[in-house]
Design a protein around this motif. Structure first.
Motif, PDB file in Angstrom:
ATOM      1  N   ILE A 126      -8.084 -19.647  -9.618  1.00  0.00           N
ATOM      2  CA  ILE A 126      -8.855 -20.133  -8.473  1.00  0.00           C
ATOM      3  C   ILE A 126      -8.117 -19.822  -7.172  1.00  0.00           C
ATOM      4  O   ILE A 126      -8.732 -19.582  -6.129  1.00  0.00           O
ATOM      5  N   LEU A 127      -6.800 -19.798  -7.246  1.00  0.00           N
ATOM      6  CA  LEU A 127      -5.980 -19.574  -6.056  1.00  0.00           C
ATOM      7  C   LEU A 127      -5.857 -18.095  -5.700  1.00  0.00           C
ATOM      8  O   LEU A 127      -5.114 -17.731  -4.798  1.00  0.00           O
ATOM      9  N   ALA A 128      -6.609 -17.249  -6.387  1.00  0.00           N
ATOM     10  CA  ALA A 128      -6.583 -15.807  -6.092  1.00  0.00           C
ATOM     11  C   ALA A 128      -7.463 -15.460  -4.893  1.00  0.00           C
ATOM     12  O   ALA A 128      -7.396 -14.346  -4.384  1.00  0.00           O
ATOM     13  N   ILE A 129      -8.300 -16.417  -4.471  1.00  0.00           N
ATOM     14  CA  ILE A 129      -9.140 -16.187  -3.293  1.00  0.00           C
ATOM     15  C   ILE A 129      -8.884 -17.284  -2.252  1.00  0.00           C
ATOM     16  O   ILE A 129      -8.345 -18.342  -2.583  1.00  0.00           O
ATOM     17  N   LYS A 130      -9.303 -17.019  -1.038  1.00  0.00           N
ATOM     18  CA  LYS A 130      -9.084 -18.000   0.031  1.00  0.00           C
ATOM     19  C   LYS A 130      -9.903 -19.261  -0.215  1.00  0.00           C
ATOM     20  O   LYS A 130     -11.044 -19.194  -0.668  1.00  0.00           O
ATOM     21  N   PRO A 131      -9.315 -20.407   0.085  1.00  0.00           N
ATOM     22  CA  PRO A 131     -10.077 -21.649   0.001  1.00  0.00           C
ATOM     23  C   PRO A 131     -11.120 -21.686   1.120  1.00  0.00           C
ATOM     24  O   PRO A 131     -11.033 -20.916   2.074  1.00  0.00           O
ATOM     25  N   GLY A 132     -12.096 -22.568   0.976  1.00  0.00           N
ATOM     26  CA  GLY A 132     -13.166 -22.607   1.956  1.00  0.00           C
ATOM     27  C   GLY A 132     -13.432 -23.992   2.525  1.00  0.00           C
ATOM     28  O   GLY A 132     -12.920 -25.001   2.035  1.00  0.00           O
ATOM     29  N   ILE A 133     -14.263 -24.011   3.562  1.00  0.00           N
ATOM     30  CA  ILE A 133     -14.698 -25.274   4.156  1.00  0.00           C
ATOM     31  C   ILE A 133     -15.664 -25.981   3.201  1.00  0.00           C
ATOM     32  O   ILE A 133     -15.681 -27.194   3.093  1.00  0.00           O
ATOM     33  N   THR A 134     -16.470 -25.190   2.494  1.00  0.00           N
ATOM     34  CA  THR A 134     -17.413 -25.772   1.542  1.00  0.00           C
ATOM     35  C   THR A 134     -17.501 -24.920   0.283  1.00  0.00           C
ATOM     36  O   THR A 134     -17.105 -23.758   0.274  1.00  0.00           O
ATOM     37  N   ASP A 135     -18.012 -25.553  -0.775  1.00  0.00           N
ATOM     38  CA  ASP A 135     -18.178 -24.870  -2.057  1.00  0.00           C
ATOM     39  C   ASP A 135     -19.138 -25.674  -2.919  1.00  0.00           C
ATOM     40  O   ASP A 135     -19.685 -26.695  -2.475  1.00  0.00           O
ATOM     41  N   TYR A 136     -19.347 -25.236  -4.150  1.00  0.00           N
ATOM     42  CA  TYR A 136     -20.228 -25.980  -5.062  1.00  0.00           C
ATOM     43  C   TYR A 136     -19.744 -27.415  -5.268  1.00  0.00           C
ATOM     44  O   TYR A 136     -20.536 -28.353  -5.323  1.00  0.00           O
ATOM     45  N   ALA A 137     -18.436 -27.581  -5.390  1.00  0.00           N
ATOM     46  CA  ALA A 137     -17.873 -28.908  -5.657  1.00  0.00           C
ATOM     47  C   ALA A 137     -18.082 -29.855  -4.479  1.00  0.00           C
ATOM     48  O   ALA A 137     -18.309 -31.055  -4.668  1.00  0.00           O
ATOM     49  N   SER A 138     -18.018 -29.338  -3.251  1.00  0.00           N
ATOM     50  CA  SER A 138     -18.237 -30.176  -2.067  1.00  0.00           C
ATOM     51  C   SER A 138     -19.644 -30.752  -2.079  1.00  0.00           C
ATOM     52  O   SER A 138     -19.865 -31.896  -1.670  1.00  0.00           O
ATOM     53  N   ILE A 139     -20.596 -29.947  -2.533  1.00  0.00           N
ATOM     54  CA  ILE A 139     -21.988 -30.381  -2.599  1.00  0.00           C
ATOM     55  C   ILE A 139     -22.168 -31.378  -3.751  1.00  0.00           C
ATOM     56  O   ILE A 139     -22.761 -32.441  -3.580  1.00  0.00           O
ATOM     57  N   HIS A 140     -21.630 -31.023  -4.895  1.00  0.00           N
ATOM     58  CA  HIS A 140     -21.781 -31.868  -6.095  1.00  0.00           C
ATOM     59  C   HIS A 140     -21.116 -33.232  -5.912  1.00  0.00           C
ATOM     60  O   HIS A 140     -21.672 -34.260  -6.329  1.00  0.00           O
ATOM     61  N   PHE A 141     -19.931 -33.250  -5.303  1.00  0.00           N
ATOM     62  CA  PHE A 141     -19.184 -34.497  -5.123  1.00  0.00           C
ATOM     63  C   PHE A 141     -19.248 -34.999  -3.674  1.00  0.00           C
ATOM     64  O   PHE A 141     -18.256 -35.493  -3.135  1.00  0.00           O
ATOM     65  N   ARG A 142     -20.427 -34.891  -3.079  1.00  0.00           N
ATOM     66  CA  ARG A 142     -20.589 -35.330  -1.685  1.00  0.00           C
ATOM     67  C   ARG A 142     -20.337 -36.836  -1.543  1.00  0.00           C
ATOM     68  O   ARG A 142     -19.996 -37.323  -0.473  1.00  0.00           O
TER      69      ARG A 142
END
Length: 196
Positions: A126-142
């Motif tokens: 997962i750490l092979a790409i840049k982290p983001g402001i939002t993602d699937y998990a941000s939506i799922h665990f709002r």
């Protein structure tokens, strides 16, 4: 292509939202003592630590009492902080992170080192790409803070149930990291935030 998108729209966002930055900064300083921004060390691309920018939503020193926010009325959160968190306005300063290049608009939300230490060898991809402001998990665990409020040991629930699901969703994103997918995640994030 993605980096061009990040630079262009983070720059535009910072310019357009500058008056908003000023207003929020004044309100934060009036309500409680301390800095406007809360800089927290997170784990980014290639497993390297970086500082993430957020508007400060807690009283100074509150992070020493625990890394997880529990419930929508956590007593460590200021009045303006509650409003900023509810509509995710506290995340807006991460446009700075996107502009300077240690984050993207969309990508796995960066964790603190304490929780990355629970990753398996396979999870570290997962750490092979840049982290983001939002993602699937941000939506799922709002409503993550509310989930944590309902248990005696929030940290245990996070590590045993929430973190593994976030990792699964992050791997799902890694299977198809396209601009089209990013655009859908951004639109879904906006819809979820303002449908509260």
């Amino acid at each position: 292509m993605k980096r061009v998108f990040d630079i262009l729209f983070s720059f535009i966002g910072l310019i357009l939202l500058f008056p908003f930055f000023i207003i929020i900064s004044i309100i934060i300083m009036v309500e409680s003592k301390g800095p406007v921004f809360f800089l927290q060390e997170r784990v980014g691309i290639n497993n390297k630590d970086f500082k993430i920018f957020k508007f400060r939503t807690m009283y100074v020193g509150s992070d020493k009492k625990g890394l997880l926010t529990v419930g929508d009325r956590d007593p460590r959160v200021t009045k303006v902080g509650y409003f900023l968190r509810k509509y995710k306005f506290d995340e807006i300063p991460q446009l700075i992170n996107v502009f300077i290049g240690n984050m993207s608009f969309v990508g796995p939300r960066p964790e603190v080192r304490k929780y990355v230490n629970h990753y398996s060898e396979n999870d570290l991809k997962i750490l092979a790409i840049k982290p983001g402001i939002t993602d699937y998990a941000s939506i799922h665990f709002r409503n993550e803070a509310e989930l944590l409020k309902s248990v005696k040991d929030p940290d245990l629930l996070y590590v045993k149930e929430i973190l593994p699901e976030k990792i699964r969703l992050n791997k799902l994103y890694l299977n198809n990291p396209t601009i089209y997918q990013d655009f859908k995640i951004i639109l879904n994030t906006i819809r979820v935030v303002f449908s509260k």
